[in-house]
Design a protein around this motif. Structure first.
Motif, mmCIF file in Angstrom:
data_model
loop_
_atom_site.group_PDB
_atom_site.id
_atom_site.type_symbol
_atom_site.label_atom_id
_atom_site.label_comp_id
_atom_site.label_asym_id
_atom_site.label_seq_id
_atom_site.Cartn_x
_atom_site.Cartn_y
_atom_site.Cartn_z
ATOM 1 N N ARG A 1 38.162 19.943 44.639
ATOM 2 C CA ARG A 1 37.917 21.004 45.615
ATOM 3 C C ARG A 1 36.550 21.636 45.367
ATOM 4 O O ARG A 1 36.193 21.911 44.222
ATOM 5 N N PRO A 2 35.773 21.861 46.423
ATOM 6 C CA PRO A 2 34.458 22.490 46.229
ATOM 7 C C PRO A 2 34.581 23.846 45.540
ATOM 8 O O PRO A 2 35.507 24.606 45.786
ATOM 9 N N ARG A 3 33.614 24.120 44.675
ATOM 10 C CA ARG A 3 33.575 25.397 43.977
ATOM 11 C C ARG A 3 32.229 26.061 44.236
ATOM 12 O O ARG A 3 31.225 25.371 44.381
ATOM 13 N N VAL A 4 32.226 27.357 44.298
ATOM 14 C CA VAL A 4 30.987 28.068 44.611
ATOM 15 C C VAL A 4 30.357 28.614 43.333
ATOM 16 O O VAL A 4 31.030 28.801 42.319
ATOM 17 N N ALA A 5 29.071 28.871 43.407
ATOM 18 C CA ALA A 5 28.318 29.364 42.254
ATOM 19 C C ALA A 5 28.306 30.889 42.261
ATOM 20 O O ALA A 5 27.650 31.510 43.098
ATOM 21 N N TYR A 6 29.059 31.479 41.338
ATOM 22 C CA TYR A 6 29.106 32.934 41.235
ATOM 23 C C TYR A 6 27.924 33.446 40.404
ATOM 24 O O TYR A 6 27.285 32.713 39.668
ATOM 25 N N ARG A 7 27.655 34.738 40.546
ATOM 26 C CA ARG A 7 26.660 35.422 39.742
ATOM 27 C C ARG A 7 27.280 36.713 39.210
ATOM 28 O O ARG A 7 28.301 37.172 39.709
ATOM 29 N N GLU A 8 26.653 37.293 38.189
ATOM 30 C CA GLU A 8 27.055 38.600 37.688
ATOM 31 C C GLU A 8 25.856 39.525 37.757
ATOM 32 O O GLU A 8 24.713 39.078 37.604
#
Length: 699
Positions: A478-485
Motif C-alpha cells: 500500500r502506498p505510504r506518504v512522507a511525513y514531516r515533524e
C-alpha cells in the motif's frame, strides 16, 4: 532532390522554434500535436487518442490509459521554419517531466479547454513556465463543444494567470456551428468547410464586421498600453498597421508582458494553420533568447547560440529502448558530430557520441551532426543523467539542471521469487536513471525496497513499466506518504556539553542553543523540503567560525530523525547563544557531534507536531451527485474551499490529506456512475492527527 537531412542542417537559427505543448489533462494537447504533424506533412494520417493511433502517445500505457505520461519530442517544418516540438504530460503526477522539458525550451503553446477555461494543472504548468522564463502563446481549444465560450476562457486566463491576454481572433459561429475565425491583425476570415482539411481565406463576414472592428480596436488599445513603439504610432495615426501590431505582439510575447490568444478546435482540424503562423511570428528562436549561463571553475560564463562556439548541451531525458539507451539533449552552443568525444559534468568523464538522431517520438532519423538550437537524441552515452551538462572536453561548463521536487508517496516493492530480486534492483536502478523524480531506497528496519514518487498514478506507471519492460512479477504494498515533524513551541538556553576522554585525543565542545519554530508552515512550492535556519550570536571569538560551521552541520544531521516517529524535521530555527572551547580537545568533529546531540535533546524538550502532505483537489461531478461526493470528502478529512456550478456539473475545490486520496478515483467513479473526474496537486504540509504517526508512515 535535397534530403530532409540537408534541409535540417541548412535551417538558420532564426528559423528554428523549440516549443512545448502545455495544458491540463484532456485539454487536447496530444490531439493538437497530431494535427500539427498532419498539417505540416510530417504524418500522412491523423492520429486519434481514442483510437490509440497517435504518434506522440506511443507507449502502451499511454494508449491504454488515454493520457500523455512521457514527454515526446517531434520535429516538423512550417513556412521554411524548423519546429522542434515536445508534447508534455498534463497529469499532476508527471509535472517533473514537464519541468525538465521547459528547462530546454524557448517557447510554449498553452492549451485551454473552451468550456473549462483555466484548470488546476493549467495553472501549475503556467507557473512552471514562469519559473523558467518561457514565452507563451495561448490556444483556446474545443470551441466546437456545447458551452464553449472564448470570452469566458480568456477572462479565466486574466483572473487566474494574471497576464494581459491579447486576443487576435474572433470565432465565426459557436459550439457545433463553429466554422472559422476572423484574423484581427489582418482583418480577414479563415474558414474550414466541413469535411475538408484546407482553410479558405476571405473577407470578414458582413454580419461580424462591426464586432470585428470593435475587437480590433480593443486589441490595438491593449497593445499600445503595453508597448512604447505601438503607443507612438497609435497616438500619431489613431490606429496600428498590421506590421506594427505583429512586431509589438512579438515583443510582448518575448518579454512576458502579454500573451497572444488564438482559438480553434484541434479535433475538427480548425485553427491549426493560424496557430502555426503565430508560433513562427511570435515565439522566439534560439537567437532571441538570452545566452545560457553556466559555471566553469566557480566562475559564471555565458554561451551564445553560436554553432562556432564551444559545444555545450543539457541532457533533459534518458530513455532505455530495446535497441539501446537514448539520451535526449538540447544543444545550446557549438556543433557536435557522431564519433566525437564530450565531457559529462555529472560524472566527470568523457564519452563518445555513437549516433545522433532527429527524434520523431518513437521513430528516429540519423543526422551527421547537431548544432546550436537543436533538440536531438544521441546513442552511445553510458552514464549521462537528466540534468547533466555535455560539453567540449577543452571548454568545460556546468549548466544549471532542472529542479527536482521531493517525492511524497511511497510503495514497498518486492520480487515474487528470490531469483528475481537482483533483476528487480537492476530494473529499479534503470528506472530512477530515466526519471529523477523517482527515488528508490532500502528501509533500514524492514529491509524492504521502497519506491517513492509524485503520486499514486506515477508509481502505478513506474511499476507497470518494470513489468512490461523486464517481464518481472512485482508485488506492491500500500502506498505510504512522507511525513514531516516540526516545532510549534521551542526551548531557550539549552546547555549541552560534549566531553570525550578515552585515552587518545580528547573531544570537548560546550554549546548553548535556542530552538524555535520558523514562521510559516511549509506550503505550496515547499513540497516537503527541509526548512532550517541557523544563526550564531556569540561574540568575542568564544566559538571560532570553523566550529560554528561544524555545529551547524551537526544540527542538520539531527534533522533526519525527529522525536515523534523518526521523520525528517522541518521548520526549525537554531540560535547559538553561547559556547566554550578547550585549547587542545576542541575540534570541528567535537562540535559537529555536539550539534547533533544537542539538537536531538532540544527537540525532545520542544512541543512538536506531525505534518502530513496535503493536496489541492478539484472534483468535477454531475449536479445530482454532489451530496455523496461532499460526504465522501468530509470522511477523508477534506476541507472544502468552494464549489461552482457549470452547465450541469459542479466543480468542487478542497484540500485533502494525501494519504486519504488512495483509491479515491475508484470511489469517485462508483459514486458518480463513471461521470466524475478529479485532479490533485501537492499543496505542502499540514498538521496531522496524532493517530497518523502509526500505520502508513514512511521512515
Amino acid at each position: 532532390m535535397r534530403t530532409d537531412l540537408h534541409r535540417h542542417l541548412d535551417t538558420p537559427l532564426a528559423a528554428v522554434r523549440n516549443l512545448g505543448i502545455l495544458a491540463h489533462v484532456d485539454a487536447g494537447k496530444t490531439t493538437l500535436t497530431e494535427r500539427i504533424l498532419y498539417l505540416t506533412g510530417t504524418t500522412h494520417k491523423r492520429g486519434e487518442v481514442h483510437d490509440g493511433t497517435t504518434v506522440t502517445d506511443f507507449d502502451p500505457q499511454e494508449r491504454d490509459r488515454g493520457i500523455t505520461i512521457f514527454a515526446a519530442a517531434v520535429s516538423c517544418a512550417w513556412d521554411a521554419h524548423r519546429i522542434n516540438l515536445i508534447d508534455t504530460p498534463g497529469h499532476v503526477d508527471f509535472s517533473d517531466e514537464v519541468a525538465r522539458s521547459l528547462r530546454v525550451l524557448d517557447g510554449a503553446v498553452a492549451v485551454f479547454d473552451a468550456v473549462a477555461g483555466v484548470e488546476p494543472q493549467s495553472e501549475a504548468v503556467w507557473r512552471q513556465a514562469d519559473r523558467y522564463g518561457v514565452p507563451r502563446i495561448a490556444f483556446v481549444n474545443k470551441l466546437d463543444r456545447a458551452g464553449a465560450d472564448l470570452d469566458t476562457a480568456v477572462e479565466s486566463i486574466r483572473e487566474r494567470l494574471h497576464p494581459a491576454p491579447l486576443v487576435v481572433q474572433l470565432p465565426i459561429g459557436s459550439e457545433a456551428g463553429f466554422t472559422g475565425v476572423v484574423d484581427l491583425p489582418r482583418m480577414r476570415s479563415l474558414v474550414w468547410p466541413e469535411g475538408r482539411d484546407t482553410v479558405e481565406e476571405g473577407p470578414v463576414p458582413e454580419a461580424l464586421r462591426d464586432t470585428a472592428e470593435g475587437r480590433r480596436r480593443q486589441l490595438e488599445e491593449a497593445v499600445a498600453e503595453l508597448h512604447p513603439g505601438a503607443l507612438e504610432e497609435f497616438c500619431a495615426e489613431g490606429t496600428l498597421s498590421a506590421r506594427t501590431l505583429t512586431a509589438a505582439l512579438r515583443d510582448l510575447t518575448h518579454s512576458g508582458d502579454g500573451v497572444v490568444v488564438l482559438c480553434g478546435s484541434a479535433y475538427r482540424n480548425r485553427g491549426i494553420e493560424p496557430l502555426l503562423d503565430a508560433v513562427v511570428a511570435y515565439l522566439p528562436s534560439p537567437r532571441d533568447v538570452p545566452a545560457v549561463r553556466g559555471t566553469r571553475d566557480g566562475e559564471e560564463q555565458e554561451r551564445f547560440a553560436d554553432p562556432a562556439a564551444p559545444f555545450a548541451a543539457l541532457v533533459f531525458k534518458v530513455n532505455g529502448t530495446a535497441t539501446g539507451r537514448l539520451t535526449y539533449l538540447r544543444v545550446y552552443s557549438g556543433t557536435i558530430g557522431k564519433g566525437e568525444t564530450v565531457w559529462d559534468s555529472g560524472t566527470g568523464r568523457t564519452e563518445r557520441i555513437g549516433r545522433i538522431l532527429r527524434v520523431q517520438a518513437d521513430r528516429h532519423a540519423p543526422l551527421e551532426r547537431a548544432v546550436a538550437g537543436d533538440i536531438v537524441a544521441v546513442v552511445g552515452l553510458k552514464s549521462a543523467r537528466p540534468g547533466s551538462t555535455l560539453c567540449a572536453p577543452g571548454a568545460p561548463l556546468v549548466l544549471e539542471p532542472p529542479t527536482v521536487a521531493d517525492p511524497v508517496v511511497s510503495v514497498a516493492v518486492e520480487a515474487v521469487g528470490s531469483a528475481e530480486a537482483e533483476l528487480l534492483v537492476s530494473a529499479l536502478t534503470r528506472l530512477v536513471e530515466e526519471d529523477p523524480s523517482l527515488v528508490v531506497r532500502t528501509d533500514p528496519e524492514t529491509g524492504q525496497l521502497v519506491l517513492s514518487g509524485m503520486g499514486e498514478l506515477h508509481l502505478e506507471v513506474a511499476v507497470e513499466k518494470i513489468r512490461l519492460a523486464h517481464g518481472l512479477d512485482v508485488r506492491v504494498g500500500r502506498p505510504r506518504v512522507a511525513y514531516r515533524e516540526t516545532v510549534v513551541r521551542g526551548v531557550s538556553g539549552l546547555v549541552h556539553r560534549h566531553v570525550k576522554q578515552d585515552g587518545g585525543a580528547g573531544e570537548f565542545a560546550h554549546v548553548v542553543l535556542d530552538v524555535e519554530p520558523l514562521e510559516d508552515v511549509p506550503g505550496d512550492g515547499d513540497r516537503g523540503a527541509t526548512r532550517f535556519e541557523f544563526r550564531s550570536t556569540v561574540v568575542g571569538g568564544r566559538v571560532p567560525q570553523e566550529y560554528v560551521r561544524a555545529l551547524e552541520a551537526g544540527c542538520r544531521d539531527a534533522l533526519a530523525d525527529g522525536p515523534l516517529g523518526g521523520h525528517p524535521v522541518t521548520g526549525v530555527r537554531v540560535v547559538l547563544t553561547d559556547g566554550a572551547t578547550h585549547p587542545k580537545d576542541s575540534s570541528e568533529r567535537a562540535f559537529r557531534t555536539a550539534g547533533r546531540f544537542a539538537l536531538r535533546e532540544a527537540l525532545r524538550a520542544c512541543a512538536m507536531v506531525l505534518l502530513e502532505p496535503v493536496a489541492d483537489v478539484t472534483v468535477t461531478v454531475p449536479d445530482d451527485a454532489v451530496g455523496g461526493v461532499l460526504g465522501d470528502l468530509a470522511a477523508r478529512r477534506g476541507q472544502v474551499s468552494g464549489s461552482v456550478a457549470r452547465a450541469g456539473v459542479v466543480v468542487i475545490t478542497a484540500t485533502v490529506p494525501l494519504v486519504e486520496l488512495f483509491g479515491y478515483a475508484t470511489r469517485l467513479r462508483s459514486r458518480t456512475r463513471g461521470r466524475g473526474v478529479f485532479t490533485a496537486r501537492p499543496a505542502g504540509y499540514a498538521p496531522a492527527p496524532s493517530t497518523a504517526a502509526s500505520g502508513t508512515v514512511t521512515r
